[in-house]
Design a protein around this motif. Sequence first.
Motif, mmCIF file in Angstrom:
data_model
loop_
_atom_site.group_PDB
_atom_site.id
_atom_site.type_symbol
_atom_site.label_atom_id
_atom_site.label_comp_id
_atom_site.label_asym_id
_atom_site.label_seq_id
_atom_site.Cartn_x
_atom_site.Cartn_y
_atom_site.Cartn_z
ATOM 1 N N SER A 41 -13.092 38.079 -60.686
ATOM 2 C CA SER A 41 -14.512 38.011 -60.316
ATOM 3 C C SER A 41 -14.749 36.812 -59.392
ATOM 4 O O SER A 41 -15.570 36.873 -58.462
ATOM 5 N N ALA A 42 -14.009 35.727 -59.658
ATOM 6 C CA ALA A 42 -14.173 34.522 -58.841
ATOM 7 C C ALA A 42 -13.773 34.775 -57.383
ATOM 8 O O ALA A 42 -14.381 34.226 -56.461
ATOM 9 N N LEU A 43 -12.776 35.656 -57.177
ATOM 10 C CA LEU A 43 -12.339 35.962 -55.799
ATOM 11 C C LEU A 43 -13.481 36.497 -54.958
ATOM 12 O O LEU A 43 -13.631 36.159 -53.779
ATOM 13 N N MET A 44 -14.288 37.362 -55.643
ATOM 14 C CA MET A 44 -15.402 37.979 -54.921
ATOM 15 C C MET A 44 -16.351 36.927 -54.341
ATOM 16 O O MET A 44 -16.971 37.147 -53.304
ATOM 17 N N LYS A 45 -16.437 35.817 -55.047
ATOM 18 C CA LYS A 45 -17.351 34.765 -54.573
ATOM 19 C C LYS A 45 -16.901 34.192 -53.218
ATOM 20 O O LYS A 45 -17.707 33.686 -52.441
ATOM 21 N N ASN A 46 -15.567 34.298 -52.933
ATOM 22 C CA ASN A 46 -15.052 33.796 -51.648
ATOM 23 C C ASN A 46 -15.607 34.562 -50.452
ATOM 24 O O ASN A 46 -15.510 34.119 -49.308
ATOM 25 N N MET A 47 -16.178 35.753 -50.749
ATOM 26 C CA MET A 47 -16.727 36.621 -49.711
ATOM 27 C C MET A 47 -17.689 35.856 -48.796
ATOM 28 O O MET A 47 -17.742 36.086 -47.581
ATOM 29 N N ARG A 48 -18.436 34.945 -49.384
ATOM 30 C CA ARG A 48 -19.444 34.169 -48.656
ATOM 31 C C ARG A 48 -18.841 33.441 -47.426
ATOM 32 O O ARG A 48 -19.453 33.303 -46.392
ATOM 33 N N ASP A 49 -17.567 32.977 -47.615
ATOM 34 C CA ASP A 49 -16.953 32.181 -46.542
ATOM 35 C C ASP A 49 -16.411 33.040 -45.386
ATOM 36 O O ASP A 49 -15.876 32.512 -44.412
ATOM 37 N N LEU A 50 -16.498 34.361 -45.514
ATOM 38 C CA LEU A 50 -15.890 35.234 -44.488
ATOM 39 C C LEU A 50 -16.924 35.703 -43.469
ATOM 40 O O LEU A 50 -18.118 35.708 -43.752
ATOM 41 N N THR A 51 -16.397 36.125 -42.339
ATOM 42 C CA THR A 51 -17.307 36.693 -41.330
ATOM 43 C C THR A 51 -17.671 38.103 -41.762
ATOM 44 O O THR A 51 -16.924 38.722 -42.523
ATOM 45 N N PRO A 52 -18.800 38.607 -41.267
ATOM 46 C CA PRO A 52 -19.204 39.976 -41.664
ATOM 47 C C PRO A 52 -18.126 41.012 -41.384
ATOM 48 O O PRO A 52 -17.980 41.966 -42.143
ATOM 49 N N GLU A 53 -17.310 40.824 -40.299
ATOM 50 C CA GLU A 53 -16.257 41.790 -39.973
ATOM 51 C C GLU A 53 -15.142 41.795 -41.016
ATOM 52 O O GLU A 53 -14.560 42.808 -41.321
ATOM 53 N N GLU A 54 -14.846 40.569 -41.506
ATOM 54 C CA GLU A 54 -13.735 40.464 -42.465
ATOM 55 C C GLU A 54 -14.114 41.009 -43.853
ATOM 56 O O GLU A 54 -13.242 41.378 -44.644
ATOM 57 N N ARG A 55 -15.402 40.996 -44.140
ATOM 58 C CA ARG A 55 -15.826 41.268 -45.534
ATOM 59 C C ARG A 55 -15.401 42.621 -46.090
ATOM 60 O O ARG A 55 -14.851 42.670 -47.204
ATOM 61 N N PRO A 56 -15.605 43.770 -45.352
ATOM 62 C CA PRO A 56 -15.249 45.069 -45.964
ATOM 63 C C PRO A 56 -13.789 45.128 -46.402
ATOM 64 O O PRO A 56 -13.490 45.586 -47.509
ATOM 65 N N ALA A 57 -12.873 44.650 -45.531
ATOM 66 C CA ALA A 57 -11.437 44.721 -45.859
ATOM 67 C C ALA A 57 -11.132 43.874 -47.092
ATOM 68 O O ALA A 57 -10.410 44.294 -48.007
#
Length: 341
Positions: A41-57
Amino acid sequence: MEKQIKAMREKIEQAAAAIQDSKEMYQLRKQYLDNKTGQISALMKNMRDLTPEERPAFGKIVNELKTWALDFFTSQDARLKAAELEKKNAAEQIDVTMPAAPHSAGALHPNTLIANELIDIFAGMGFTVFEGPEIENDYYNFTALNTPKDHPARDMQDTFYVSPELLLRTQTSAGQIRVMENTKPPIKILSPGKVFRSDDDATHSPMFSQMEGLVVDKGITLCDLQGMLDVFAQNVFGKNVKTRLRPSYFPFTEPSVEVDVSCFSCGGCGCRLCKDTGWIEVLGAGMVNRKVLENCGIDPDEYTGFAFGMGIERIAMLKYGIPNIKMLFESDTRVLSQFSE
Ligand code: DAH
């Protein structure tokens, strides 16, 4: 990123491989999958640091990891639970060839054995059983038995009074009156039951049991009494036992007798049991006093009768060689288990 995910998978697999207990496995599962504190679950929180393009992958591979972890822990849990069940079943296996644990069967109390034996013997001579109340009227226990209030014979029995008129019966003789009042002769009854007296030593107890006998009919004599007592004595104490009547006194019988049996231990030569007399006293008896018959509305010129009364514990102690009456009331199974029919 993918490397990180792969490393986490390997870490989970390694940690799981070392676990042999389903509870520990559950803790490990929580460590990764708990919604709030789990590492996945903690990994998902890293999503914030990514660009919108990187997020889906990124979202996709974390979700894949989560799905994999769910499946993985479910199968691990099933594996451990199956092993645990197998272990439990193996431990609980029953060896049907083992000898069964012994269960000793209960036995009747010596008092009951003697009372049943007496009832059997006298039933064979036509007696039926009558049981009176344990709390008795002064009238039935004493007065009707020719023992009015001022009679000195009342001192023979130390009585527990419940009220001036009610008492714990001191003798099953009270049953005689209850039967004679309501029955037209011929009468042939046995009356067993508990009786109470303020008396306490090695051969007396404040509560003990008696067996009363009563026969009333036309032409009954003392010989009938002795004949029936012979049958009783020979059945209870042995074929060669004789009976002897000695003069005595009871207010409710006239004449009254004390009945002895020849000593069944030494055959009459003299021993410790019979105190070297060759005879053992077993009961009191006599011809029913005319006054007692009259008190019950039976014509003493038409009918005569005999009565007898014995202590069950006394018979049991003599027959089984029990030295102290207390042994019959202590419920010690080491003593009681020695008696059987
Ligand atoms: N009731 C007497 C007692 O308790 C025993 C007894 C004596 C009973 C003589 C009788 C009898 O029926 O006739 O000591």
